[in-house]
Design an enzyme around this catalytic site. Structure first.
Site, short mmCIF file in Angstrom:
data_model
loop_
_atom_site.label_atom_id
_atom_site.label_comp_id
_atom_site.label_asym_id
_atom_site.label_seq_id
_atom_site.Cartn_x
_atom_site.Cartn_y
_atom_site.Cartn_z
N SER A 166 -5.06 2.50 5.60
CA SER A 166 -5.53 3.12 4.36
C SER A 166 -5.93 2.01 3.39
O SER A 166 -6.75 1.17 3.74
CB SER A 166 -4.45 4.04 3.78
N THR A 167 -5.35 1.96 2.21
CA THR A 167 -5.75 0.97 1.20
C THR A 167 -5.59 -0.45 1.75
O THR A 167 -4.52 -0.83 2.21
CB THR A 167 -4.90 1.13 -0.07
N HIS A 192 -8.45 5.84 6.05
CA HIS A 192 -8.69 6.78 4.95
C HIS A 192 -9.89 6.30 4.11
O HIS A 192 -9.80 5.33 3.38
CB HIS A 192 -7.46 6.87 4.04
N MET A 285 -1.26 2.89 1.36
CA MET A 285 -0.31 3.59 0.52
C MET A 285 0.26 4.80 1.25
O MET A 285 -0.38 5.38 2.11
CB MET A 285 -1.00 4.08 -0.76
N ASP A 288 1.55 8.19 5.71
CA ASP A 288 0.79 8.76 6.81
C ASP A 288 0.83 7.82 8.02
O ASP A 288 0.58 6.63 7.90
CB ASP A 288 -0.66 8.99 6.38
#
Length: 343
Positions: A166-167, A192, A285, A288
């Protein structure tokens, strides 16, 4: 915890006011300054040393991408890009994420939709500041290290590789995939990203990797030497077993707050493929992917997690490690090698 300090950089007076208004409602955030162009922003960064910078892409004299490159080289600071999700904007914002931007959000089309997610991103970015500076100062591997692919390495290959991020994942995936050889196992990825970004991101990954990287459309057979990136949007990506294992896109509710979800992908692999697989969870973050990676490990998969030192945001890897889903934590620069060693 001290309030997160923010410098707002945008050539539009109206947009600066909207951002400041959105942030002023959160007592844990303070806007310490604003700038209308990168030159003014440079001076205010030296003067104010903000925890986080919000940065427009299109500005006079020097665009936001060029300025971001200078920030990450000279004064590493979490930067949140504020950009329109037009096709050109998507490409520019993706380039920013590749350089090392913390995240990106769309400029609002109407006041009632203005920046609802920005305060949370600001606070996460502020927490990541110390780690970002240490990681870059400490001499992380050169970005994308495309000159040293893994093609000549004697490898022990899993049948299938799955990666979730993600991030910070755009930059991380660029480095990991740059070390993938042309004969890599079939690989599936959930990163993401908004729907406008995943096609162009797949194309970028394809350019730095010897493997063939594509945005999944659904129905593709899982072939060696191919990497399938889940499209952003309304569907989850899973893998199906059988005589002809394949990628599938399925409509369902959000899982772990995301669609596509890393948990959904990892869980499908645990159920359908068992042990001869490798699961990898990278910077991001939230949580998940943690539970799905645990299911993969219980099914016999080799499971890897990015370590805190090299993660832009040590959220997803941290949760996965805490619940016992990660067999081995590694710095980003060693993950590709470990995928293929199988140890």
């Amino acid at each position: 915890m001290c309030a997160a300090s923010v410098l707002v950089v945008d050539d539009s007076v109206t947009m600066r006011a909207l951002i400041k208004h959105a942030l002023s409602r959160d007592p844990d955030i303070v806007v310490v300054g604003e700038a209308s162009n990168p030159f003014e922003a440079r001076d205010k960064m030296k003067q104010l040393d903000p925890d986080v910078v919000t940065l427009d892409v299109e500005m006079p004299n020097m665009n936001g991408i060029e300025f971001l490159e200078k920030i990450m080289t000279l004064r590493p600071t979490p930067v949140i890009m504020v950009s329109n999700l037009t096709a050109p904007g998507a490409a520019a914002t993706l380039a920013a994420l590749e350089i090392g931007a913390f995240d990106c959000i769309a400029k609002p089309s109407a006041r009632e939709t203005m920046f609802t997610e920005l305060p949370g991103l600001i606070k996460e970015a502020a927490r990541a500041k110390a780690g970002m500076a240490k990681r870059r100062k400490g001499g992380a591997a050169p970005r994308h290290a495309v000159g040293e692919p893994a093609r000549d390495r004697r490898m022990h290959l899993p049948d299938l590789v799955a990666i979730g991020s993600s991030t910070g994942g755009v930059e991380a995936l660029m480095q990991v995939l740059s070390e993938f050889p042309a004969n890599c196992p079939a690989t599936v990825i959930v990163q993401h990203l908004p729907a406008a970004f995943t096609g162009s991101f797949a194309a970028r990954l394809d350019r730095v990797s010897q493997a063939r990287v594509v945005e999944a459309k659904g129905g593709e057979p899982l072939l060696p030497g191919h990497v399938y990136l889940a499209p952003g949007g309304q569907r989850h990506m899973i893998v199906k077993a059988g005589s002809r294992p394949s990628v599938a896109l399925v409509e369902s509710e959000t899982i772990s707050g995301h669609r596509p979800s890393v948990d959904v992908l990892f869980t499908s692999i645990a159920k359908n493929f068992g042990g001869s697989t490798c699961g990898v969870i990278l910077t991001g973050m939230g949580r998940d992917g943690a539970q799905g990676l645990l299911e993969m490990r219980r099914a016999g998969a080799n499971t890897l997690g990015q370590d805190e030192e090299s993660s832009l945001v040590y959220g997803m890897p941290r949760v996965a490690n805490e619940i016992g889903a990660v067999a081995r934590q590694l710095p980003l620069g060693k993950i590709a090698k470990q995928i293929f060693s199988g140890g």
